[in-house]
Design an enzyme around this catalytic site. Structure first.
Site, PDB file in Angstrom:
ATOM      1  N   HIS A   1      74.485  89.172  30.037  1.00  0.00           N
ATOM      2  CA  HIS A   1      75.620  89.935  30.568  1.00  0.00           C
ATOM      3  C   HIS A   1      75.226  90.829  31.732  1.00  0.00           C
ATOM      4  O   HIS A   1      76.099  91.381  32.427  1.00  0.00           O
ATOM      5  CB  HIS A   1      76.265  90.779  29.456  1.00  0.00           C
ATOM      6  CG  HIS A   1      77.751  90.934  29.604  1.00  0.00           C
ATOM      7  ND1 HIS A   1      78.417  90.757  30.794  1.00  0.00           N
ATOM      8  CD2 HIS A   1      78.709  91.259  28.688  1.00  0.00           C
ATOM      9  CE1 HIS A   1      79.708  90.964  30.618  1.00  0.00           C
ATOM     10  NE2 HIS A   1      79.907  91.257  29.360  1.00  0.00           N
TER      11      HIS A   1
ATOM     12  N   ASP B   1      79.017  87.638  34.481  1.00  0.00           N
ATOM     13  CA  ASP B   1      80.201  88.329  33.979  1.00  0.00           C
ATOM     14  C   ASP B   1      80.994  87.416  33.051  1.00  0.00           C
ATOM     15  O   ASP B   1      80.877  86.183  33.101  1.00  0.00           O
ATOM     16  CB  ASP B   1      81.094  88.769  35.146  1.00  0.00           C
ATOM     17  CG  ASP B   1      80.420  89.807  36.030  1.00  0.00           C
ATOM     18  OD1 ASP B   1      79.577  90.563  35.511  1.00  0.00           O
ATOM     19  OD2 ASP B   1      80.718  89.838  37.237  1.00  0.00           O
TER      20      ASP B   1
END
Length: 425
Positions: free
Chosen positions: A395, A399
């Site tokens: 992450h 995204d």
């Protein structure tokens, strides 16, 4: 007679140390030059080291599970005769190796090259004239299995060339053996009915890498269901054609093919994070890691330039690299360098999973079980072949929108499999 200290050579790719998996000799044993003496584990592979001289074993440098630095003494021999004595350049090379953390290639060229664990390995026992060596003809992997099971290989009739014992010969011998005769292998029984198994070799490296991945990478998961009815129809059709009569075409090559096509549109998922330089490295080529369960644990052999392979080539290459990993024939370089990993438990795939990212990659795709389910299709309830894709992403650099878009592209390609083979507009 003279003392000869054999130092651990560089096992490739800048290895600074290796772990002792098992000793194949003990102090007091008489060995022949070229005879396997130890199994050593690097981060990715296990190699078998041959004896550099003929002579008697004087001492061993450690026990299974110990790490030995490159250039450090591994084993000492009492070698007799000028032929077995180390040459002057060998001594100089060892001195140079011992003075460095990582041995330069020239420092170990006079040592015998480590023998990769492959069924084609020929040991000193393969020479019928070696009366002093009672080792039978077989692969290191088979020898190791027999040792752990307490089987004397001399009692097994080999079905291979010149009586070589094949893996199937040992499997049949184990099946014929009574359960009461099979020891616990390397496990140590305790008084309370439990057993203790030391974590060494490949299993230790797996544990370390998985722990580091979960500690340093903020994983997030994304699961999507895919209708693979048309994909399976295509696979069955291809299996009936001459191109695939000799090739095992599972759904995996088709899925990998779809992934390589999707990565053209979503290159941020085909990347490494170089932590030392704080840099994302995106790749044009797709080097697909295929997570493979082996007897030693999970390994990830790599299909290089998967995007450039035809479907039949991809199927053959996946079969080749996974078989090499399972039979311990994969080289260290065959188990590194992937840019994205695909993992599957096949028929045991379940409904969903949470795969751990294979650092330094930023994405991994998990394939779950294909099963019939009632779904709404064309405005009516129909039974379709469905499969879930369970993926994990880093992450920090991928995204949620990008991850979802990537998996949706893979889904679209798999549900309309003809598009996998169409040129990009």
């Amino acid at each position: 007679m003279s003392r000869y200290a054999f130092r651990l050579p560089d096992l490739g790719e800048g290895t600074v140390s290796a772990e002792i998996v098992s000793w194949l000799v003990k102090p007091g044993d008489t060995v022949l030059e070229g005879q396997p003496i130890a199994e050593m584990s690097t981060e990715k592979a296990v190699v078998e080291l041959p004896s550099p001289v003929s002579g008697q074993v004087l001492s061993l440098a450690g026990k299974p599970g110990d790490a030995i630095a490159v250039g450090a003494e591994l084993i000492a021999f009492e070698a007799g005769g000028n032929a077995a004595a180390p040459h002057a350049e060998t001594k100089a090379a060892e001195a140079k190796a011992a003075s460095k953390t990582t041995a330069a290639p020239k420092a170990v060229t006079t040592n015998p090259a480590p023998v990769a664990r492959t069924p084609a390995t020929v040991t000193a026992g393969d020479d019928p004239s070696s009366a002093a060596d009672d080792r039978v003809r077989t692969s290191p992997a088979t020898r190791r299995r027999a040792r752990e099971a307490g089987i004397d290989l001399r009692t097994i009739h080999g079905s291979g060339p010149r009586g070589r014992i094949q893996p199937g010969d040992l499997t049949r011998a184990l099946a014929d053996q009574s359960d009461d005769d099979v020891p616990a292998g390397r496990a140590r029984a305790t008084d309370d009915g439990t057993e203790e198994i030391k974590v060494i070799g490949v299993r230790r490296f797996i544990a370390q890498r998985m722990s580091a991945s979960k500690r340093s990478i903020p994983h997030f998961g994304y699961v999507e269901e895919v209708d693979v009815t048309e994909l399976e129809a295509l696979r069955q059709h291809l299996l009936s054609t001459s191109t695939f009569t000799a090739t095992k075409l599972t759904p995996l090559p088709l899925i990998v093919k779809a992934v390589t096509r999707a990565l053209v549109r979503h290159p941020q998922c085909n990347a490494h994070y170089d932590e030392a330089r704080e840099t994302i490295v995106r790749y044009r080529a797709v080097h697909a890691g295929i997570a493979t369960q082996t007897r030693d644990g999970l390994k990830v052999p790599v299909v290089r330039h998967a995007q450039a392979l035809s479907l039949s080539q991809l199927a053959r290459e996946i079969a080749k690299v996974t078989d090499a990993a399972r039979t311990n024939r994969a080289r260290r370089e065959d188990l590194s360098g992937s840019t994205i990993t695909i993992t599957s438990l096949g028929k045991l795939g379940g409904i969903s999973s949470t795969p751990v990212i294979n650092a330094p990659e930023v994405a991994i795709i998990g394939i779950n079980r294909i099963t019939e389910r009632p779904v709404v299709h064309g405005g009516a309830i129909a039974v379709r072949l469905m499969m879930n894709l369970s993926s994990s992403f880093d992450h920090r650099f991928v995204d949620g929108f990008d991850a979802a878009a990537f998996i949706q592209t893979v889904k679209e390609l798999l549900e309309h499999p003809a598009t996998i083979f169409m040129d990009e507009p």
